[in-house]
Design a protein around this motif. Structure first.
Motif, mmCIF file in Angstrom:
data_model
loop_
_atom_site.group_PDB
_atom_site.id
_atom_site.type_symbol
_atom_site.label_atom_id
_atom_site.label_comp_id
_atom_site.label_asym_id
_atom_site.label_seq_id
_atom_site.Cartn_x
_atom_site.Cartn_y
_atom_site.Cartn_z
ATOM 1 N N HIS A 99 0.898 -1.371 -0.042
ATOM 2 C CA HIS A 99 0.074 0.032 0.076
ATOM 3 C C HIS A 99 0.935 1.223 0.135
ATOM 4 O O HIS A 99 1.656 1.359 0.780
ATOM 5 N N ASP A 100 0.758 2.278 -0.803
ATOM 6 C CA ASP A 100 1.339 3.489 -1.198
ATOM 7 C C ASP A 100 1.235 4.231 0.351
ATOM 8 O O ASP A 100 -0.006 4.318 0.933
ATOM 9 N N LEU A 125 -6.005 -6.102 -7.207
ATOM 10 C CA LEU A 125 -5.926 -4.667 -7.064
ATOM 11 C C LEU A 125 -7.277 -4.028 -6.982
ATOM 12 O O LEU A 125 -8.234 -4.385 -7.713
ATOM 13 N N GLN A 155 -5.317 1.454 -8.132
ATOM 14 C CA GLN A 155 -4.949 1.972 -6.680
ATOM 15 C C GLN A 155 -4.191 0.976 -5.782
ATOM 16 O O GLN A 155 -3.901 -0.314 -6.577
ATOM 17 N N THR A 156 -4.113 1.335 -4.687
ATOM 18 C CA THR A 156 -3.568 0.378 -3.704
ATOM 19 C C THR A 156 -4.608 0.296 -2.612
ATOM 20 O O THR A 156 -5.251 1.179 -2.394
ATOM 21 N N PRO A 157 -4.627 -0.652 -1.493
ATOM 22 C CA PRO A 157 -3.557 -1.821 -1.305
ATOM 23 C C PRO A 157 -3.993 -3.060 -2.301
ATOM 24 O O PRO A 157 -4.900 -3.358 -2.863
ATOM 25 N N GLN A 158 -2.803 -3.395 -2.979
ATOM 26 C CA GLN A 158 -2.621 -4.581 -3.919
ATOM 27 C C GLN A 158 -2.447 -5.864 -3.015
ATOM 28 O O GLN A 158 -1.276 -5.704 -2.273
ATOM 29 N N CYS A 159 -2.961 -6.792 -3.276
ATOM 30 C CA CYS A 159 -2.723 -7.976 -2.351
ATOM 31 C C CYS A 159 -2.462 -9.406 -3.082
ATOM 32 O O CYS A 159 -2.904 -9.416 -4.363
ATOM 33 N N ASP A 181 3.844 -0.886 -10.664
ATOM 34 C CA ASP A 181 3.047 -1.440 -9.390
ATOM 35 C C ASP A 181 3.384 -2.918 -9.656
ATOM 36 O O ASP A 181 3.677 -3.493 -10.654
ATOM 37 N N GLU A 182 2.937 -3.521 -8.309
ATOM 38 C CA GLU A 182 3.172 -5.057 -8.250
ATOM 39 C C GLU A 182 2.004 -5.749 -8.828
ATOM 40 O O GLU A 182 2.348 -6.979 -9.386
ATOM 41 N N LYS A 204 -4.167 9.215 -4.307
ATOM 42 C CA LYS A 204 -2.588 9.166 -3.875
ATOM 43 C C LYS A 204 -2.281 10.714 -4.002
ATOM 44 O O LYS A 204 -2.603 11.471 -4.978
#
Ligand code: CTP
Ligand code: MG
Length: 224
Positions: A99-100, A125, A155-159, A181-182, A204
């Motif tokens: 998460h950013d 995501l 966006q984040t959170p990316q899980c 991003d991941e 963000k």
């Protein structure tokens, strides 16, 4: 079942500018990164948090091994910061959220949906369909209009399931591939990445104006 949160907070905030990096700008009297860490701790869903920060800040943080929040030195790119944070956490975990540090308004209900989707499918995501018309430009002139029907803003959170994120980061490091991003990284290596509806308020903080918007929104914001 355990959940690790990685917060990359080692950026320089070049678009935001100013003497203090944006992740340490105050929102509701707290540095943004602290505000975000506390929201995760309050969620009751998180076991441990690793925050990647710049070397200079690291020397000022005092920690003990039993703390749930650990600070580590970040890297030159966001992806390297995430890699260093993942490497610093030695305990077992089955899902990792990235998460950013500069997105204070993520929703707990979305976070829960992302964790469930990552457990089931490997990665997920939050993202929003684009609403503005998107043009390509060159030298200050419009060259083409992009079909936005399949485009979303991440966006984040990316899980991620732990092994999905780990494998994608290790391969990227080996191949010197750098993604912004991941989720994009996992998709690049062929993993299924589920898209969950994001939230327009999950902004963000990128430029000064975003912090002004965040302060306005904070007045309305109620902790879930
Ligand atoms: N980040 C990081 N390590 C880096 C670069 C970025 O941990 N080497 C983090 C930022 O601190 C931020 C998140 O990644 O929490 C999202 O990045 P972004 O909004 O682009 O922040 P900055 O890179 O700091 O800003 P800019 O791109 O304007 O310089
Ligand atoms: Mg950046």
């Amino acid at each position: 079942m355990s959940l690790l949160v990685i917060i990359p907070a080692a950026g320089s905030g070049s678009r935001f500018g100013g003497p203090i990096p944006k992740q340490f700008q105050p929102l509701a009297g707290k540095p943004l990164v602290q505000y975000v860490v506390e929201r995760f701790l309050l969620s009751g869903m998180v076991d441990r948090i690793v925050v990647a920060v710049t070397d200079a800040l690291l020397t000022t943080v005092k920690q003990t091994p039993q703390d749930r929040v650990q600070f580590v030195a970040g890297g030159e790119t966001r992806q390297q910061s995430v890699m260093k944070a993942l490497e610093a956490d030695s305990a077992e975990c089955d899902v990792v959220a990235v998460h950013d540090a500069v997105r204070p308004f993520f929703r707990m209900s979305t976070f829960a949906a992302l964790i469930a989707a990552a457990r089931e499918h490997g990665a997920a995501l939050p993202a929003l369909p684009l609403t503005d018309t998107i043009h390509a430009t060159r030298d200050g002139r419009l060259t083409a209009t992009v079909d936005r029907s399949n485009l979303v803003a991440a966006q984040t959170p990316q899980c991620f399931r732990y092994e999905v994120l780990r494998e994608a980061l290790v391969r990227a490091q080996r191949e010197k591939f750098d993604a912004t991003d991941e989720a994009g990284l996992a998709a690049h290596y062929g993993y299924e990445v589920r898209v969950i509806p994001g939230d327009p308020f999950n902004i963000k903080i990128t430029r000064q104006e975003d912090l002004e918007l965040a302060e306005m929104h904070f007045a309305e914001w109620s902790q879930e």
